[in-house]
Design a protein around this motif. Structure first.
Motif, short mmCIF file in Angstrom:
data_model
loop_
_atom_site.label_atom_id
_atom_site.label_comp_id
_atom_site.label_asym_id
_atom_site.label_seq_id
_atom_site.Cartn_x
_atom_site.Cartn_y
_atom_site.Cartn_z
N LYS A 169 19.70 32.38 58.61
CA LYS A 169 19.07 32.38 59.93
C LYS A 169 19.48 31.13 60.70
O LYS A 169 19.92 30.14 60.12
CB LYS A 169 17.55 32.46 59.78
CG LYS A 169 17.09 33.75 59.11
CD LYS A 169 15.61 33.77 58.87
CE LYS A 169 15.18 35.07 58.16
NZ LYS A 169 13.74 35.07 57.84
N ASP A 186 12.30 30.29 62.43
CA ASP A 186 11.59 31.31 61.66
C ASP A 186 10.92 30.64 60.48
O ASP A 186 11.53 29.81 59.81
CB ASP A 186 12.59 32.38 61.17
CG ASP A 186 11.89 33.52 60.43
OD1 ASP A 186 11.76 34.60 61.03
OD2 ASP A 186 11.49 33.33 59.28
N LYS A 191 8.77 34.70 63.79
CA LYS A 191 9.69 34.06 64.73
C LYS A 191 8.86 33.14 65.62
O LYS A 191 7.99 33.59 66.36
CB LYS A 191 10.42 35.12 65.56
CG LYS A 191 11.39 35.95 64.73
CD LYS A 191 12.21 36.87 65.61
CE LYS A 191 13.19 37.69 64.79
NZ LYS A 191 14.16 36.82 64.06
#
Length: 204
Positions: A169, A186, A191
């Motif tokens: 990510k 995140d 999120k």
């Protein structure tokens, strides 16, 4: 209070300077669910401590996340990262200088059973936490206190940088006049937008 007690307190205040730093709102889906506070402590002999404390609550999930990084002459000497969920320790990562290598990384908590200790064989001067303190100009990688690994960082546009985490990510950090204004990241499947609240300062 005795005079000797006042003298001791005065000496401590001179030895460690704690600066009130910034407060950020933690936002999920447009709703503020908590806050993140940034602290900066400067001591003697070019020592410095960066600390972040975050608390948030969403539905039945109550969490806290904290990191502390300690530097001597601009070099990281130790780091601690802890994540609690509903009062229980979910994960904790300890980074410390070792005798045979630059750093040893130890994992503990519920999610640590399959995480053996690792070694980082390079000096560290910038971490994920340090991104809240200064814009990463001309920096290509930062150390993740949570994952115990180096992460690539790249400039996306003027004042905006992307950090690729070990889980694949990407966190995006935005700056204005050198100050971190917003972070998109995140955590625990959520999120998050971490946005500077210009009307607040962190007190400790």
């Amino acid at each position: 209070m005795r005079v000797s007690g006042l003298v001791v307190i005065g000496c401590l205040m001179l030895a460690i300077s704690v600066r009130a730093q910034n407060v950020y709102d933690v936002i999920v889906a447009g709703r503020t669910i908590g806050s993140l506070k940034v602290f900066d402590e400067k001591g003697t002999d070019n020592t410095e401590t960066h600390r972040i404390e975050s608390d948030f609550k969403v539905m039945f999930y109550k969490g806290s996340y904290s990191t502390q990084t300690n530097y001597v002459q601009g070099k990281l000497v130790s780091a601690t990262c802890a994540h609690h969920v509903n009062g229980d320790l979910k994960e904790k990562t300890l980074t410390k200088t070792g005798s045979k290598s630059f750093y040893e990384v130890l994992f503990s908590g519920e999610d640590s059973e399959d995480k053996p200790s690792v070694v980082v064989n390079k000096p560290i001067s910038s971490t994920i936490t340090s991104l809240y303190y200064k814009e990463p100009i001309n920096i290509t990688e930062v150390y993740s206190e949570r994952y115990g690994k180096m992460c690539n960082i790249r400039k996306l546009s003027e004042g905006k940088y992307g950090v690729t985490l070990p889980d694949g990510k990407e966190g995006v950090y935005s700056y204005k006049n050198g100050l971190c204004r917003e972070v998109k990241t995140d955590l625990a499947g959520f999120k998050l937008r971490i946005v500077l609240n210009e009307g607040k300062t962190a007190l400790r």
